[in-house]
Scaffold this motif. Sequence first.
Motif, mmCIF file in Angstrom:
data_model
loop_
_atom_site.group_PDB
_atom_site.id
_atom_site.type_symbol
_atom_site.label_atom_id
_atom_site.label_comp_id
_atom_site.label_asym_id
_atom_site.label_seq_id
_atom_site.Cartn_x
_atom_site.Cartn_y
_atom_site.Cartn_z
ATOM 1 N N ASN A 126 0.829 -1.203 0.000
ATOM 2 C CA ASN A 126 0.000 0.000 0.000
ATOM 3 C C ASN A 126 0.870 1.262 0.000
ATOM 4 O O ASN A 126 0.600 2.224 -0.717
ATOM 5 C CB ASN A 126 -0.884 -0.021 1.247
ATOM 6 C CG ASN A 126 -2.245 0.528 0.978
ATOM 7 O OD1 ASN A 126 -2.867 0.171 -0.021
ATOM 8 N ND2 ASN A 126 -2.707 1.391 1.843
ATOM 9 N N ALA B 150 2.355 1.786 -3.294
ATOM 10 C CA ALA B 150 1.348 2.326 -4.222
ATOM 11 C C ALA B 150 1.159 3.825 -4.005
ATOM 12 O O ALA B 150 1.079 4.601 -4.969
ATOM 13 C CB ALA B 150 0.024 1.594 -4.032
ATOM 14 N N ASN C 106 -4.116 2.105 -8.893
ATOM 15 C CA ASN C 106 -5.258 1.340 -8.358
ATOM 16 C C ASN C 106 -5.279 -0.065 -8.938
ATOM 17 O O ASN C 106 -5.528 -1.041 -8.240
ATOM 18 C CB ASN C 106 -6.583 2.020 -8.692
ATOM 19 C CG ASN C 106 -6.737 3.321 -7.958
ATOM 20 O OD1 ASN C 106 -5.981 3.602 -7.040
ATOM 21 N ND2 ASN C 106 -7.696 4.138 -8.362
ATOM 22 N N LEU D 10 -2.633 -2.112 -7.298
ATOM 23 C CA LEU D 10 -3.017 -2.395 -5.915
ATOM 24 C C LEU D 10 -4.070 -3.494 -5.842
ATOM 25 O O LEU D 10 -3.970 -4.434 -5.063
ATOM 26 C CB LEU D 10 -3.564 -1.113 -5.295
ATOM 27 C CG LEU D 10 -3.564 -0.988 -3.783
ATOM 28 C CD1 LEU D 10 -2.166 -1.082 -3.240
ATOM 29 C CD2 LEU D 10 -4.175 0.338 -3.384
ATOM 30 N N TYR E 1 -2.870 -6.988 -6.979
ATOM 31 C CA TYR E 1 -2.110 -7.624 -5.895
ATOM 32 C C TYR E 1 -3.044 -8.140 -4.812
ATOM 33 O O TYR E 1 -2.899 -9.258 -4.332
ATOM 34 C CB TYR E 1 -1.122 -6.615 -5.301
ATOM 35 C CG TYR E 1 -0.374 -7.175 -4.122
ATOM 36 C CD1 TYR E 1 0.612 -8.138 -4.283
ATOM 37 C CD2 TYR E 1 -0.673 -6.761 -2.828
ATOM 38 C CE1 TYR E 1 1.278 -8.666 -3.201
ATOM 39 C CE2 TYR E 1 -0.008 -7.290 -1.737
ATOM 40 C CZ TYR E 1 0.970 -8.234 -1.935
ATOM 41 O OH TYR E 1 1.620 -8.763 -0.860
ATOM 42 N N ARG E 2 -4.012 -7.330 -4.437
ATOM 43 C CA ARG E 2 -4.921 -7.714 -3.352
ATOM 44 C C ARG E 2 -5.773 -8.934 -3.735
ATOM 45 O O ARG E 2 -5.938 -9.862 -2.963
ATOM 46 C CB ARG E 2 -5.808 -6.517 -2.999
ATOM 47 C CG ARG E 2 -7.010 -6.833 -2.138
ATOM 48 C CD ARG E 2 -6.615 -7.319 -0.750
ATOM 49 N NE ARG E 2 -7.788 -7.681 0.025
ATOM 50 C CZ ARG E 2 -8.327 -8.884 0.068
ATOM 51 N NH1 ARG E 2 -7.806 -9.871 -0.635
ATOM 52 N NH2 ARG E 2 -9.389 -9.119 0.802
ATOM 53 N N ASN F 151 -8.030 -3.877 1.148
ATOM 54 C CA ASN F 151 -6.685 -3.366 1.404
ATOM 55 C C ASN F 151 -5.774 -4.497 1.865
ATOM 56 O O ASN F 151 -6.221 -5.625 2.062
ATOM 57 C CB ASN F 151 -6.741 -2.257 2.452
ATOM 58 C CG ASN F 151 -7.138 -0.943 1.825
ATOM 59 O OD1 ASN F 151 -6.444 -0.410 0.984
ATOM 60 N ND2 ASN F 151 -8.298 -0.441 2.208
ATOM 61 N N THR F 152 -4.500 -4.160 2.040
ATOM 62 C CA THR F 152 -3.565 -5.236 2.362
ATOM 63 C C THR F 152 -3.607 -5.626 3.841
ATOM 64 O O THR F 152 -3.359 -6.777 4.163
ATOM 65 C CB THR F 152 -2.132 -4.849 1.953
ATOM 66 O OG1 THR F 152 -1.910 -3.507 2.315
ATOM 67 C CG2 THR F 152 -1.916 -5.019 0.477
#
Lengths: 252, 246
Positions: A131, A134, A148, A151, A154-155, B91-92
Motif C-alpha cells: 500500500n 502504491a 489502483n 493495488l 495484488y490484493r 486493502n492489504t
Amino acid sequence: MHVDIDKFAAINSPIHIWDTRCKIISLMILIFCISTLKSIEAAIFSLLISLILIGLSRLPYRFISRRVLYIALFLVPLFLFLVLTSGGNTFISFGFIKLYREGIVLSFMIFIKMISIVLIFFIMFGTSSFNHTAVALKSLKIPSKLVNLLLFTYRYIFVYLEDLRKMRSALVLRGYRTRNSIRSLKSTANLIGSLLVRSFEQSEQIYKAMTLRGFNDNIVSLDEFHIDYVDIIKLALAILISIFIFFWEYSI
Amino acid sequence: MNEAISIIDLSFDYPDMLKVLNGITLTVNVEESVGIIGPNGAGKTTLFHLICGLLKPKSGIISVFGKSIQVNTFNPDIGYIFQNPDDQLFNTTVFEDVAFGPVNMGLKKEEVMFRVDNALRAAGCLELKNRPSHHLSGGEKRMVSVATIIAMYPKIVIYDEPTANLDMRSRRTVIDFIKISKETKLIASHDLEFILETCNRVVVLDEGRIVSDGVPQELMNDEKFMQRHGLERPHSLLHLKKKHSH
C-alpha cells in the motif's frame, strides 16, 4: 502458494528505512541500466550489485530464492529455443541436434539480467508495504488508475487463486482429469471463463463498497513521506552506480 | 426528528427483470432494529442498494434523516455491510481497511487512529489490526468488515446476510455485537432465529412488495403466512400457540 511480496516489509534495514519515493526512482534507474546491458561482465557486475542490495535489505534468502526459482522456470523454454536455434559456432552436437555457443552466451546473459532485475523488484516491493509503495507511486505522478490497478491486482490475486483452487477441486471431484483432449480443454476454458465472470462481478461489488466509504478514484493515505539527507545520499549513490554500469558497458 | 429512513412508493426495475421492487413504502425510526426477510429474489439487497444510493429508483422517494438520497454520492450516515466480506476488505492489512472510510472522510491522522482502534475493539478484533485482510477466517473477516463500517460512525447500519457462512461462535459474536450497538439497523437474513434475537420489528418482502410489517415473534409465528412467502416458522417459536392473522 501465497505470493505476499511485502511479507517482510516491517524489517529494519537501510533499504527498509529508505524513503520509498527515492527508493523507487533509484531502483527504476538501475533496472533501466541493467536492461540495456549487452556484455556479460557488466551483467555479472549488476547481479553482484543486486545481491549486495538484497543483503543490505535483510530479506530472507529462502523467501527470495524460492520465488526467483519459480520465475526462472518460465525462461527455460526460451533458453532451449535460443541454444538450439541461434546459429553460429557449434558448442556441442548430438547427432543432428546442435547446441550453439552464441545461444548459450545469450541465454546466460538474459538469465543474469533477469535475475538482477527480479531481485531489484523484490527489493522495491518487498521492503515497504504494498500500500505504501502504491501511495509512493501515486506521489511520483504515476496515473491513479494504473496505481489502483496494481493495488487491486495484488490484493485480489489471492482471492482468485483460492477460487481457482476450489473450482478445480470441484471439477476433479466430478471426474475431471487434465488430458490432451477437446473435452478437457473445454472444461479448462469453462473454468477460466467462470473465474473471469466471477471476478468481473466481484469487481463491481468492490467498487460499490469503496464508493460507500467515500472513494472517488483517488487513493487517500495516512502515510507520510520524509526525505532526509541520508535518503538523498542513497539516491545519489544508486544513480552513480547506474551511471558507472552504463559507461562501463560502453568501455568494454 | 424520529424518522431515520423514509421510503415512499419506491419502485425499481433491472433491464432484464421488471418490478424487482414495486411500490415499497416504509418508515424506519431512529435506533430501531428492523429485520427484512423474504425468499431469494424478493428484492432485499436491491432495496438496500437503493437506500445507500448505489442504484437509482425508477420512481418513489427515499429520504434519510429528512434528506433525499443522492445516487452515487458518499453518505457517511449510512454504512452498508456486504454479504461477502471479500467485497468489503480490499486493502492489504486490517488497519488499512478499517481506516479507509475515515481517511476518505478527510479526518486527521490522530482521529483516524482513534476510530480504527475503537471500531476494532468494539468488534472484538483489535488483535487483528496488523494482519493481512485476506488471511483471516470467515468469522474474523465478518467482524473486520463490521469494523470498517462502524469506524465511520454511521447513524444507520445496513447488514446484508450478516450470519451467512459463519460458525456458531462467530454467529454469536455478530448477534452480541448487533444487540448492543446503538445505530438504526436494517438487517436482511434468512437466519430467522437471528432476526428474532436482534430485531424489534420485521418486514416481510416478497416479489418486490412488502407483504407484512410487525413484531417478529407475532409475525413469524404465523406458520401458513410464513409458508406462503417461502419462509419457515422459527423453531424457537414452536412452543408458542400458532397464530393465523395474516
